[in-house]
Design an enzyme around this catalytic site. Structure first.
Site, PDB file in Angstrom:
ATOM      1  N   LEU A 134      10.819 -20.611  -4.971  1.00 18.05           N
ATOM      2  CA  LEU A 134       9.843 -19.721  -4.330  1.00 18.05           C
ATOM      3  C   LEU A 134       8.503 -19.770  -5.058  1.00 18.05           C
ATOM      4  O   LEU A 134       8.448 -19.676  -6.285  1.00 18.05           O
ATOM      5  CB  LEU A 134      10.369 -18.281  -4.363  1.00 18.05           C
ATOM      6  N   HIS A 141       2.335   3.502  -9.136  1.00 21.77           N
ATOM      7  CA  HIS A 141       2.129   2.067  -9.360  1.00 21.77           C
ATOM      8  C   HIS A 141       3.327   1.463 -10.092  1.00 21.77           C
ATOM      9  O   HIS A 141       3.717   0.333  -9.843  1.00 21.77           O
ATOM     10  CB  HIS A 141       0.834   1.831 -10.142  1.00 21.77           C
ATOM     11  N   ASP A 176       0.824  -1.216   0.000  1.00 21.42           N
ATOM     12  CA  ASP A 176       0.000   0.000   0.000  1.00 21.42           C
ATOM     13  C   ASP A 176       0.856   1.264   0.000  1.00 21.42           C
ATOM     14  O   ASP A 176       1.974   1.261   0.508  1.00 21.42           O
ATOM     15  CB  ASP A 176      -0.921  -0.034   1.239  1.00 21.42           C
TER      16      ASP A 176
HETATM   17  C1  IPE Z   1      -5.522  -2.761  -0.233  1.00 18.95           C
HETATM   18  O1  IPE Z   1      -5.191  -1.417  -0.369  1.00 18.95           O
HETATM   19  C2  IPE Z   1      -5.496  -3.422  -1.580  1.00 18.95           C
HETATM   20  C3  IPE Z   1      -4.182  -3.569  -2.191  1.00 18.95           C
HETATM   21  C4  IPE Z   1      -3.044  -3.210  -1.666  1.00 18.95           C
HETATM   22  C5  IPE Z   1      -4.185  -4.192  -3.488  1.00 18.95           C
HETATM   23  P1  IPE Z   1      -6.294  -0.281  -0.555  1.00 18.95           P
HETATM   24  O2  IPE Z   1      -5.542   0.996  -0.641  1.00 18.95           O
HETATM   25  O3  IPE Z   1      -7.197  -0.609  -1.666  1.00 18.95           O
HETATM   26  O4  IPE Z   1      -7.108  -0.399   0.806  1.00 18.95           O
HETATM   27  P2  IPE Z   1      -7.960   0.690   1.601  1.00 18.95           P
HETATM   28  O5  IPE Z   1      -8.932   1.278   0.624  1.00 18.95           O
HETATM   29  O6  IPE Z   1      -7.003   1.711   2.105  1.00 18.95           O
HETATM   30  O7  IPE Z   1      -8.595  -0.074   2.718  1.00 18.95           O
HETATM   31  C1  IPE Z   2      -1.643   0.269  -3.384  1.00 18.23           C
HETATM   32  O1  IPE Z   2      -1.424   1.637  -3.422  1.00 18.23           O
HETATM   33  C2  IPE Z   2      -1.867  -0.315  -4.743  1.00 18.23           C
HETATM   34  C3  IPE Z   2      -3.253  -0.726  -5.020  1.00 18.23           C
HETATM   35  C4  IPE Z   2      -4.227  -0.706  -4.158  1.00 18.23           C
HETATM   36  C5  IPE Z   2      -3.551  -1.198  -6.360  1.00 18.23           C
HETATM   37  P1  IPE Z   2      -2.620   2.678  -3.402  1.00 18.23           P
HETATM   38  O2  IPE Z   2      -2.978   3.037  -4.807  1.00 18.23           O
HETATM   39  O3  IPE Z   2      -3.745   2.190  -2.569  1.00 18.23           O
HETATM   40  O4  IPE Z   2      -1.917   3.913  -2.698  1.00 18.23           O
HETATM   41  P2  IPE Z   2      -2.564   4.942  -1.674  1.00 18.23           P
HETATM   42  O5  IPE Z   2      -3.178   4.158  -0.571  1.00 18.23           O
HETATM   43  O6  IPE Z   2      -3.591   5.726  -2.445  1.00 18.23           O
HETATM   44  O7  IPE Z   2      -1.421   5.776  -1.227  1.00 18.23           O
HETATM   45 MG    MG Z   3      -4.162   2.359  -0.581  1.00 22.21          MG
END
Ligand code: IPE
Ligand code: IPE
Ligand code: MG
Length: 241
Positions: free
Chosen positions: A128, A34, A17
């Protein structure tokens, strides 16, 4: 801080995240976050293998992430294909076996095809096991498992009294029927958020959760070792005393 090589978890799961916030902090588009996140993923796959970890599961896209803009969603899948295509040779050479946890039939055609090729080309590997949770939701997989069991019961192939925790686990994505992975001893979430967001709800029943404040694109080998060392310092009691 180094992790003790003799007490490595067998299965590490990571909620990757913070890509969006990383991009924001740099004043660049979210997709750049990303992209940097994919590079971090590559680093961690390589390093997990070096650490002798047997299973690595990463949360790449949740069943809830479809709520994001079409541009972001399709961008994420494109990046994934880039990763898979670019690094496939290396994954094969490193004996990595790739599995997808989640119903990836719903993702765009070209991404799906690239993934299928990777699954096939790495299926005989014995190193792995790298599980990519894609269009994955913990509630979704428990629902799917329940549906299968209900169907078997309706057809008279299983008695309701014979449904055990093992039966339910068997039909999850990590179950014997598919990825065949043990429960993760450790779940890491980056970017300082303290929640599971529908990740491995069943399998994580007794996982140790370690929160890293580092945003995923900045997550590196050193921070990974620190998280594993934190896990190793925990006293796991499993309900005993
Ligand atoms: C969880 O992260 C999903 C992934 C890392 C793929 P999100 O950013 O989507 O989760 P919330 O919305 O903060 O709970
Ligand atoms: C995690 O990073 C990746 C996915 C959920 C696909 P985020 O896109 O949720 O990044 P934040 O939480 O907005 O910083
Ligand atoms: Mg996120």
């Amino acid at each position: 801080m180094k992790a003790d090589r003799d007490r490595m978890p067998k299965h590490v799961a990571i909620i990757m995240d913070g890509n969006g916030r990383w991009a924001k902090s740099k004043g660049v588009p979210r997709l750049m976050g990303h992209r940097a996140g994919m590079e971090a993923m590559k680093r961690i796959v390589d390093y997990s293998d070096k650490l002798g970890i047997k299973y690595l599961t990463v949360y790449a896209f949740s069943t809830e992430n479809w709520k994001r803009s079409v541009e972001e969603v399709s961008g994420i899948f494109k990046l994934l294909v880039t990763f898979v295509n670019r690094d496939l040779r290396e994954l094969i050479d490193n004996n990595v076996k790739v599995k997808v946890l989640g119903d990836y039939s719903a993702i765009p055609d070209d991404s799906r095809k690239a993934l299928e090729k990777t699954l096939k080309d790495t299926e005989r590997n014995t190193g792995l096991q790298f599980n990519i949770a894609l269009n994955y939701g913990g509630r979704d997989e428990i629902t799917r498992s329940t549906q299968r069991i209900a169907k078997m019961a309706a057809e008279g192939r299983i008695n309701p009294e014979d449904v055990t925790e093992e039966t339910i686990g068997k039909y999850l994505w990590t179950g014997a029927e598919y990825a065949d992975a043990p429960d993760p001893e450790l779940i890491i979430r980056t970017s300082g958020e303290v929640r599971l967001s529908n990740f491995l709800l069943w399998q994580g029943a007794y996982s140790e959760i370690v929160i890293s404040d580092v945003l995923w694109p900045d997550f590196d080998e050193e921070e990974y070792e620190r998280c594993i060392a934190e896990y190793q310092s925990r006293d796991r009691r499993f309900g005993g005393r």
